[in-house]
Design an enzyme around this catalytic site. Structure first.
Site: not given
Length: 880
Positions: A416-422, A790, A833
């Site tokens: 998800p966004p904001g987890v430090g991928k870049t 699910s 989840k």
């Protein structure tokens, strides 16, 4: 008084009083013919009374008028004041313009009248009516007769009349003036200049013959006015001609105007000839340059420093191109030498050769020996948590250390966004001591963004990969393909398919950009990709990458990240420090629990930035702190008395000093520290958005269950509501649902109806649970699209709760796919989840049995505070 106008075809008597027609920003000269369209009420009334109602063609005066200025309503007519130029300014009603309001209120205007005009005779008059307004208009063709001078101006209704006096000479005066030697000389000079102008215009216009006849037949006192009126001159020059009553002055001005018009025509012809001869001139320069180059070669006097082509060739030689590409570049350079800078293809060829010269064909970043311990410390310093991700990066670096030319896999960070991928990709570049270049692929739908445009198109350019290599100027950078899951496809091609060649180590050695049209080696580039979801990535492209999932952070990890990284960065960005603002850990916990429920930390950083902005306002509003040095001199009383005697205002502030009188107390700095508390938190961020009582409040009646879903932003909690009503046994589904989740709801209802007796929902003899009633299932947050299998177990639980009228536990959430035979199939995103359930304060989670192995990815601290209930692979076993 009246007099006869001589020199005209039909002499007429001119009355002493004429109706005046204002002619805005233009001048009618005697002998000229004009066409005027009268639309204003004053002009229409003048034509109605002075021309239209008379049987024979009437006479009116045409008076030049400048632009008007609106004056106060009710201003009265007053005599004008003359000046040196003969202009009078009179106050009176002016023409009502077309753009005025239709309310009948005509504001009077300040009109700039000229005190000299021309009496005119109406040659043609036509009347018209505009539709749908019904306004009457006139079109008048007027012929100028003679000059007059305004003696008195008065208003007659809505238009003006004037008492005029004659300005033109009488017949006897003209006969006497024509014998004047000076006038004869001026007349010959004027006719010579006019004849020269006519001879120039004869080459372009076929109607100049009439003007030549006019020049030979019209008397000289009319000739100047008629000739000058035939071409465009300024309003000021027209007024000057009108004021030229003296015949000598009139001929002199007319000669000057005609000569100026003649010179402008000659200059225009000279410019045209120069432009037409430019092509032949460029061809001549080309031959001369070729001869000059041959002469220099014979003399051995080639000056390469001043030769731009030679400089470009030297730059291309130093670029280190492969032999086959160097031959191609030499052919392009020889073609460019034969072209002229004015040719259309010169610029594009020059830009293409400069790109070939600037590309890093052989130049790469110098790699130092990898120190895995330092790289690990660097990763731990830049990123908190993400243990498995950092371990995989260390393994990747270890392989690169043992075999630098190894073809490592393409890492794809998914989360998800904001987890430090870049930032992880940037850390890899730092650890490898390589340059970092980021290529954003979000929203890219054109294949040319990857492969480049062909040079046959206007405005063609290389693709983003080649352009990125040109910017970093090395052939082995770490290239981040950001948001690779957000590429699209349309009629312009499929960028994801173009990336297949880029990310395949067997093919990217000879990557062919359409703009370059020569192969470029991309095998030395380390590619790293990021994505929010795996599903949109095409399978063929996904097969070329190794997916590393970053599910998100736990609240404890968010707290550590905020204390270690976010708060120092936010304070630095807002010009603050810990001496001005302090955010305790307890406040950070409250922000994480009550204001942000996300997988990443971007919203957390935004909330901290809001607190920093509020603190920055308070710090900026404080009075400037006065700092005293050690050599502070005491202010003498005489100086103070002098300032007080002079009326100056003296502001005094008591500053506590140390015992030795040299150092300032630290009381100010300690008093200015702003510590965030809950009151300030609620004032700046508003009331809390989330609390732990949400699930208990919503699961208060039978038929409601709590499910766990996965989105591109991480895990989320989804409530499912079911209710029964009188009907025909239909199933209604709402909440913007996809086809898969609709099928899951139908499967869940079918399974519950088939097991109704076993679940003790109905007696064994009852026919159906849905007899005479409908079932409505709703997924709240209807604006958010929902799909996926699910929610099967959640739907079954909601229906069983509805039919049994037993409430579901508020602290329990569940996930799992349901089949028609009662099988519970595993689902993905278990860590996301479980973390979402933890954020919502849920203590009990029901998971499929085959997802038990995925709990190893969940932090032990989270599992310690939650109860995990395993759903068997077959729900029939639970019933038994």
């Amino acid at each position: 008084m009246s007099f006869r106008v001589e020199g005209m075809a039909e002499p007429v008597d001119l009355p002493s009083r004429l109706g005046i027609l204002p002619f805005r920003n233009k001048v009618l000269l005697p002998g000229a013919i004009i066409r005027i369209r009268c639309t204003s009420p004053s002009s229409v009334m003048l034509v109605e009374q002075e021309l239209w109602q008379k049987e024979e063609k009437g006479l009116i005066g045409v008076l030049p008028v400048r632009d008007t200025e609106t004056a106060a309503v009710g201003s009265m007519l007053s005599p004008g004041v003359g000046n040196d130029s003969g202009e009078r300014r009179l106050k009176g009603p002016a023409d009502v313009l077309d753009s005025q309001k239709q309310d009948g209120k005509n504001p009077q205007e300040l009109i700039h009248w000229h005190n000299r005009g021309v009496a005119a005779r109406a040659l043609h008059l036509s009347r018209g009516v505009e539709k749908p307004s019904g306004r009457v208009t006139y079109i008048v063709v007027l012929e100028g007769l003679c000059r007059f001078n305004v003696q008195e101006l008065s208003a007659r209704g809505t238009y003006y009349t004037a008492r005029v006096s004659r300005l033109d000479m009488t017949k006897a005066e003209l006969e006497q003036a024509e014998r004047d030697p000076d006038l004869i000389l001026l007349s010959r000079q004027f006719k010579a200049t006019a004849m020269e102008l006519i001879s120039v215009l004869e080459q372009k216009q076929k109607t100049v013959g009439r003007t030549k006849v006019l020049l030979e037949t019209v008397p000289v006192h009319r000739l100047a006015d008629i000739f000058v009126a035939s071409f465009e001159i300024s309003f000021e020059e027209q007024l000057s001609m009108l004021d030229s009553v003296d015949l000598k002055v009139r001929l002199s001005k007319a000669t000057e105007l005609v000569d100026r018009h003649l010179q402008s025509i000659r200059v225009a012809e000279k410019i045209t000839q120069k432009v037409e001869g430019q092509l032949s001139k460029s061809q001549k320069e080309f031959l001369l340059r070729q001869q000059m180059r041959a002469i220099k070669e014979e003399l051995g006097d080639n000056d390469d420093d001043d030769d731009d082509m030679a400089a470009l060739e030297r730059k291309m030689q130093s670029a280190g191109m492969p032999p086959n590409i160097w031959k191609h570049a030499q052919r392009e350079l020889r073609r460019l030498r034969k072209m002229q800078p004015q040719q259309p293809g010169y610029s594009s060829s020059r830009v293409y050769l400069e790109l070939l010269a600037n590309l890093p064909w052989q130049k790469g970043s110098e790699e130092h020996e990898l120190d895995l311990r330092t790289a690990k410390e660097r990763l731990d310093c830049d990123h908190y948590g993400l243990v498995k991700v950092k371990q995989r990066i260390i393994e990747y670096l270890a392989v690169r250390k043992l075999k630098p030319d190894a073809r490592g896999p393409v890492l794809c960070f998914v989360g998800p966004p904001g987890v430090g991928k870049t930032s992880l990709a940037s850390s890899i570049a730092t650890a490898l001591n390589r340059k970092f270049v980021r290529i954003s692929l979000g929203g890219v739908k054109d294949e040319a963004d990857i492969r480049g445009h062909r040079r046959t198109y206007v405005g063609s350019m290389p693709g983003r990969l080649i352009d990125g290599l040109k910017r970093v100027a090395v052939n082995n950078p770490v290239m981040l393909l950001d948001e690779i899951d957000k590429t699209g496809s349309d009629v312009r091609g499929d960028p994801a398919s173009a990336l297949l060649e880029v990310l395949d180590p067997e093919q990217n050695k000879t990557f062919n950009d359409h703009y370059l049209n020569v192969p470029f080696d991309l095998s030395k580039v380390i590619f790293v990709a990021t994505a929010n979801r795996v599903q949109p990535i095409p399978p063929a492209l996904l097969d070329r990458m190794e997916v590393i999932e970053l599910p998100g952070y736990t609240p404890e990890e968010k707290l550590k990240i905020a204390i270690k990284h976010l708060i120092p960065r936010v304070l630095d960005q807002h010009g603050l420090s810990s001496e001005f603002l302090q955010i305790p850990e307890a406040i950070v916990k409250i922000i994480i629990q009550r204001y942000t429920r996300e997988a990443g930390v971007r919203n957390l950083e935004r909330k901290l930035a809001a607190l920093a902005r509020a603190a920055a306002v308070k710090v900026a509003e404080q009075d400037c702190t006065v700092q005293l040095s050690k050599d502070v001199h005491q202010v003498t009383s005489s100086l103070l008395d002098a300032r007080l005697a002079g009326g100056a205002e003296v502001e005094m502030e008591v500053i506590p000093m140390a015992v030795n009188g040299q150092e300032i107390s630290d009381a100010f700095s300690s008093a200015s520290v702003l510590v965030v508390d809950e009151a300030m938190l609620e004032k700046v961020l508003g009331p809390p958005r989330f609390d732990d009582r949400e699930a208990a409040e919503r699961v208060a009646t039978p038929g409601i269950s709590v499910g766990l879903v996965w989105t591109s932003f991480g895990g989320e909690v989804q409530f499912v509501e079911a209710t029964a009503m009188v009907g025909k046994g239909d199933l209604h589904l709402t909440g913007q649902l996809g086809d898969v989740i609709k099928e899951s709801a139908q499967i869940a209802l079918t399974w519950v109806r088939a097991r109704a007796a076993d679940l003790k929902l109905s007696a064994a003899g009852e026919i159906s649970l849905l007899e005479n009633r409908d079932i409505h299932i709703h997924f709240p947050a209807g604006a958010v699209p929902k799909d996926g299998p699910s929610a099967g177990v959640t739907l079954v639980t909601s229906l069983v709760s509805l039919f049994s009228q037993r409430k579901v536990r508020a602290d329990t959430a569940m996930t799992g796919e349901m089949t028609l035979r009662g099988l519970v199939l595993p689902v993905g995103g278990i860590k996301d989840k479980v973390l979402a359930a933890h954020r919502y304060g849920i203590k009990r989670v029901i998971l499929p049995e085959r997802n038990l192995k995925d709990l190893a990815e969940v932090p032990s601290a989270i599992l310690a505070g939650m109860e995990m209930v395993i759903a068997l692979s077959n729900l029939d076993h639970h019933i038994a």
